[in-house]
Motif scaffolding. Structure first.
Motif, PDB file in Angstrom:
ATOM      1  N   LEU A 294       0.781  -1.218   0.003  1.00  0.00           N
ATOM      2  CA  LEU A 294      -0.045   0.046  -0.070  1.00  0.00           C
ATOM      3  C   LEU A 294       0.898   1.169   0.091  1.00  0.00           C
ATOM      4  N   ASP A 295       2.006   1.167   0.554  1.00  0.00           N
ATOM      5  CA  ASP A 295       2.893   2.481   0.715  1.00  0.00           C
ATOM      6  C   ASP A 295       3.960   2.495  -0.556  1.00  0.00           C
ATOM      7  N   LEU A 296       3.987   1.164  -1.349  1.00  0.00           N
ATOM      8  CA  LEU A 296       5.153   1.182  -1.972  1.00  0.00           C
ATOM      9  C   LEU A 296       5.303   2.349  -2.947  1.00  0.00           C
ATOM     10  N   LEU A 297       4.095   2.945  -3.771  1.00  0.00           N
ATOM     11  CA  LEU A 297       4.249   3.832  -4.588  1.00  0.00           C
ATOM     12  C   LEU A 297       3.083   4.946  -4.221  1.00  0.00           C
ATOM     13  N   ARG A 298       2.433   4.992  -2.989  1.00  0.00           N
ATOM     14  CA  ARG A 298       1.565   5.988  -2.689  1.00  0.00           C
ATOM     15  C   ARG A 298       2.287   7.069  -2.068  1.00  0.00           C
ATOM     16  N   ASP A 299       2.872   7.781  -3.180  1.00  0.00           N
ATOM     17  CA  ASP A 299       3.903   8.745  -2.625  1.00  0.00           C
ATOM     18  C   ASP A 299       3.998   9.808  -3.829  1.00  0.00           C
ATOM     19  N   SER A 300       4.668  10.794  -3.619  1.00  0.00           N
ATOM     20  CA  SER A 300       5.025  11.977  -4.926  1.00  0.00           C
ATOM     21  C   SER A 300       5.889  11.212  -5.910  1.00  0.00           C
ATOM     22  N   ASP A 301       5.990  11.656  -6.904  1.00  0.00           N
ATOM     23  CA  ASP A 301       6.685  11.050  -8.071  1.00  0.00           C
ATOM     24  C   ASP A 301       7.931  11.981  -8.062  1.00  0.00           C
ATOM     25  N   ALA A 302       8.508  12.533  -6.898  1.00  0.00           N
ATOM     26  CA  ALA A 302       9.724  13.199  -6.947  1.00  0.00           C
ATOM     27  C   ALA A 302      10.841  12.160  -7.103  1.00  0.00           C
ATOM     28  N   HIS A 303      10.805  10.950  -6.557  1.00  0.00           N
ATOM     29  CA  HIS A 303      11.828  10.141  -6.699  1.00  0.00           C
ATOM     30  C   HIS A 303      11.574   8.986  -7.411  1.00  0.00           C
ATOM     31  N   PHE A 304      10.580   9.073  -8.401  1.00  0.00           N
ATOM     32  CA  PHE A 304      10.670   7.836  -9.244  1.00  0.00           C
ATOM     33  C   PHE A 304      10.138   8.301 -10.644  1.00  0.00           C
ATOM     34  N   ASP A 305      10.221   7.496 -11.646  1.00  0.00           N
ATOM     35  CA  ASP A 305       9.797   7.900 -13.103  1.00  0.00           C
ATOM     36  C   ASP A 305       8.859   6.613 -13.265  1.00  0.00           C
ATOM     37  N   ARG A 306       7.510   6.910 -14.058  1.00  0.00           N
ATOM     38  CA  ARG A 306       6.635   5.718 -14.556  1.00  0.00           C
ATOM     39  C   ARG A 306       6.525   5.986 -15.973  1.00  0.00           C
ATOM     40  N   VAL A 307       6.698   4.812 -16.507  1.00  0.00           N
ATOM     41  CA  VAL A 307       6.675   4.840 -18.146  1.00  0.00           C
ATOM     42  C   VAL A 307       5.280   3.678 -18.106  1.00  0.00           C
ATOM     43  N   THR A 308       4.092   4.591 -18.658  1.00  0.00           N
ATOM     44  CA  THR A 308       2.990   3.685 -18.980  1.00  0.00           C
ATOM     45  C   THR A 308       3.071   2.669 -20.086  1.00  0.00           C
ATOM     46  N   HIS A 309       2.563   1.826 -20.367  1.00  0.00           N
ATOM     47  CA  HIS A 309       2.550   0.901 -21.505  1.00  0.00           C
ATOM     48  C   HIS A 309       1.841   1.358 -22.688  1.00  0.00           C
ATOM     49  N   SER A 310       1.870   2.382 -23.008  1.00  0.00           N
ATOM     50  CA  SER A 310       1.249   3.205 -24.341  1.00  0.00           C
ATOM     51  C   SER A 310       2.358   2.930 -25.476  1.00  0.00           C
ATOM     52  N   GLU A 311       1.893   3.261 -26.665  1.00  0.00           N
ATOM     53  CA  GLU A 311       2.536   3.008 -27.856  1.00  0.00           C
ATOM     54  C   GLU A 311       4.043   3.747 -27.543  1.00  0.00           C
ATOM     55  N   GLY A 312       5.018   2.860 -28.046  1.00  0.00           N
ATOM     56  CA  GLY A 312       6.613   3.371 -27.981  1.00  0.00           C
ATOM     57  C   GLY A 312       7.014   3.327 -26.666  1.00  0.00           C
ATOM     58  N   TRP A 313       6.564   2.728 -25.685  1.00  0.00           N
ATOM     59  CA  TRP A 313       7.094   2.947 -24.250  1.00  0.00           C
ATOM     60  C   TRP A 313       8.410   2.110 -24.125  1.00  0.00           C
ATOM     61  N   GLN A 314       8.718   1.021 -25.006  1.00  0.00           N
ATOM     62  CA  GLN A 314       9.852   0.423 -24.976  1.00  0.00           C
ATOM     63  C   GLN A 314      11.030   1.474 -25.076  1.00  0.00           C
ATOM     64  N   LEU A 315      10.751   2.385 -26.174  1.00  0.00           N
ATOM     65  CA  LEU A 315      11.852   3.374 -26.546  1.00  0.00           C
ATOM     66  C   LEU A 315      12.206   4.490 -25.508  1.00  0.00           C
ATOM     67  N   ARG A 316      10.915   4.658 -25.073  1.00  0.00           N
ATOM     68  CA  ARG A 316      10.819   5.718 -23.805  1.00  0.00           C
ATOM     69  C   ARG A 316      11.698   5.279 -22.517  1.00  0.00           C
ATOM     70  N   LEU A 317      11.409   4.039 -22.495  1.00  0.00           N
ATOM     71  CA  LEU A 317      11.999   3.336 -21.228  1.00  0.00           C
ATOM     72  C   LEU A 317      13.536   3.211 -21.446  1.00  0.00           C
ATOM     73  N   LYS A 318      14.198   2.862 -22.790  1.00  0.00           N
ATOM     74  CA  LYS A 318      15.331   2.450 -23.225  1.00  0.00           C
ATOM     75  C   LYS A 318      16.139   3.816 -23.042  1.00  0.00           C
ATOM     76  N   ALA A 319      15.604   5.248 -23.413  1.00  0.00           N
ATOM     77  CA  ALA A 319      16.268   6.482 -23.272  1.00  0.00           C
ATOM     78  C   ALA A 319      16.362   6.906 -22.107  1.00  0.00           C
ATOM     79  N   LEU A 320      15.238   6.607 -20.947  1.00  0.00           N
ATOM     80  CA  LEU A 320      15.379   7.109 -19.646  1.00  0.00           C
ATOM     81  C   LEU A 320      16.417   6.151 -19.041  1.00  0.00           C
ATOM     82  N   LEU A 321      16.571   4.917 -19.110  1.00  0.00           N
ATOM     83  CA  LEU A 321      17.630   4.003 -18.450  1.00  0.00           C
ATOM     84  C   LEU A 321      19.005   4.559 -18.610  1.00  0.00           C
ATOM     85  N   GLN A 322      19.018   4.959 -20.128  1.00  0.00           N
ATOM     86  CA  GLN A 322      20.328   5.158 -20.582  1.00  0.00           C
ATOM     87  C   GLN A 322      20.804   6.582 -19.776  1.00  0.00           C
TER      88      GLN A 322
END
Length: 344
Positions: A294-322
């Motif tokens: 319940l607490d894992l991500l019930r927080d502000s997004d200041a300390h994490f990024d969220r990549v939703t599984h919409s079109e092109g998410w793999q490319l967005r995740l790859k660039a963000l990881l790099q």
């Protein structure tokens, strides 16, 4: 959206609910209500979506399941999660990745992923809560009327983060799906409550795709997960391009998490049960691993990024990881030397 012949939801906690809540001395609260239902309504399938139906003139209760998407706003949030924009919180710097043409002409010069950072409002992220509705027949005398109790699982604790919001959320999920709701004291113990919210985290050393899948399957991660092996294999093949030092999994009543650990301050994971987004978490992993689901991500997004599984998410995740690997000093050269020392 599915239409039912009852009021769909409440904007705030009704006064009679608040009065009942004020009279509860227990730390634990359950959201439930009883309702007199006609046998014809059950036979017509009005309550089939919550597991109450008629089969050969006999009442049948199915295993509890998560209310369907399309039942109502709060049921949708329960199944899909909720991104709550907080304009009352301080702004933070966030980075976006996007595909852009090289030198202004993608047809001639190709395309590449770019990043941009700007100051934005924080968002409060709620993972899918996975609440279920549990029906129970209290009185059935064989005539046209049946008394049924509907209860939300899991129970709530007054000391949990965002209790007021979670109470309203639970009440509305029950109201949307059954037309009734109320609050009662729960006889649950602290241990009972913890069993519904805690996650057991395990860390597995990096290895071949087959080795990692075998380890995960041996710890019941595949339970109730469609296409588990294919899903995890795809993720491992993706993560291996960035040389993770280990893989992580979290298992509990809520669902299964799987991801890759790149350092104590950088973990990438998703919920295999829902799979609507991948999270890049930057807080200390030792601290995060102690949180409940319940607490894992019930927080502000200041300390994490969220990549939703919409079109092109793999490319967005790859660039963000790099970008993040470079920012944390975990770029390709350092990662390759580390892999060589492991004999990979």
């Amino acid at each position: 959206m599915k239409k039912f012949p009852w009021k769909s939801s409440f904007r705030k906690l009704p006064s009679n609910f608040q009065s009942n809540l004020d009279n509860i001395e227990s730390d634990f609260v359950k959201v439930a209500a009883t309702k007199i239902i006609s046998r014809k309504e059950i036979g017509d399938g009005l309550y089939a979506h919550v597991g109450l139906r008629c089969e050969n003139d006999a009442l049948v209760i199915d295993e509890p399941s998560i209310p369907l998407v399309g039942t109502g706003k709060w049921s949708d949030r329960n199944a899909l999660g909720w991104d709550n924009k907080r304009e009352d919180w301080p702004k933070v710097h966030k980075t976006w990745t996007f595909e852009a043409p090289n030198f202004g002409d993608g047809a001639r010069n190709g395309w590449s992923m770019r990043s941009r950072t700007r100051e934005v409002y924080q968002h409060q992220i709620f993972e899918p809560q996975g609440m279920t509705i549990v029906p129970e027949i209290l009185d059935d005398r064989g005539d046209d009327k049946v008394v049924v109790k509907f209860e939300i699982s899991p129970i709530l604790s007054r000391v949990m983060p965002e209790f007021d919001l979670m109470l309203l959320w639970s009440i509305n999920v029950l109201q949307e799906n059954t037309g009734v709701a109320n609050v009662f004291a729960s006889s649950a113990t602290h241990s009972d409550f913890l069993e519904t919210i805690t996650l057991e985290w395990k860390i597995f050393p990096s290895g071949t795709v087959e080795e990692v899948i075998a380890q995960l399957k041996g710890h019941d991660l595949a339970q109730n997960q469609v296409d588990f092996e294919r899903h995890v294999q795809d993720r491992i093949l993706f993560f291996e391009n960035f040389k993770p030092e280990a893989y992580v999994r979290g298992q509990g009543g809520f669902g299964s998490y799987f991801g890759a650990k790149f350092s104590d301050n950088f973990v990438v994971f998703e919920n295999l049960k829902y799979g609507n987004a991948i999270y890049l978490l930057y807080e200390n992993w030792e601290e995060v691993s102690k949180r409940s689901r319940l607490d894992l991500l019930r927080d502000s997004d200041a300390h994490f990024d969220r990549v939703t599984h919409s079109e092109g998410w793999q490319l967005r995740l790859k660039a963000l990881l790099q970008d993040k690997l470079h920012e944390f000093g975990l770029g390709p050269r350092r990662r390759m030397r580390k892999s060589t020392r492991r004999g990979r």
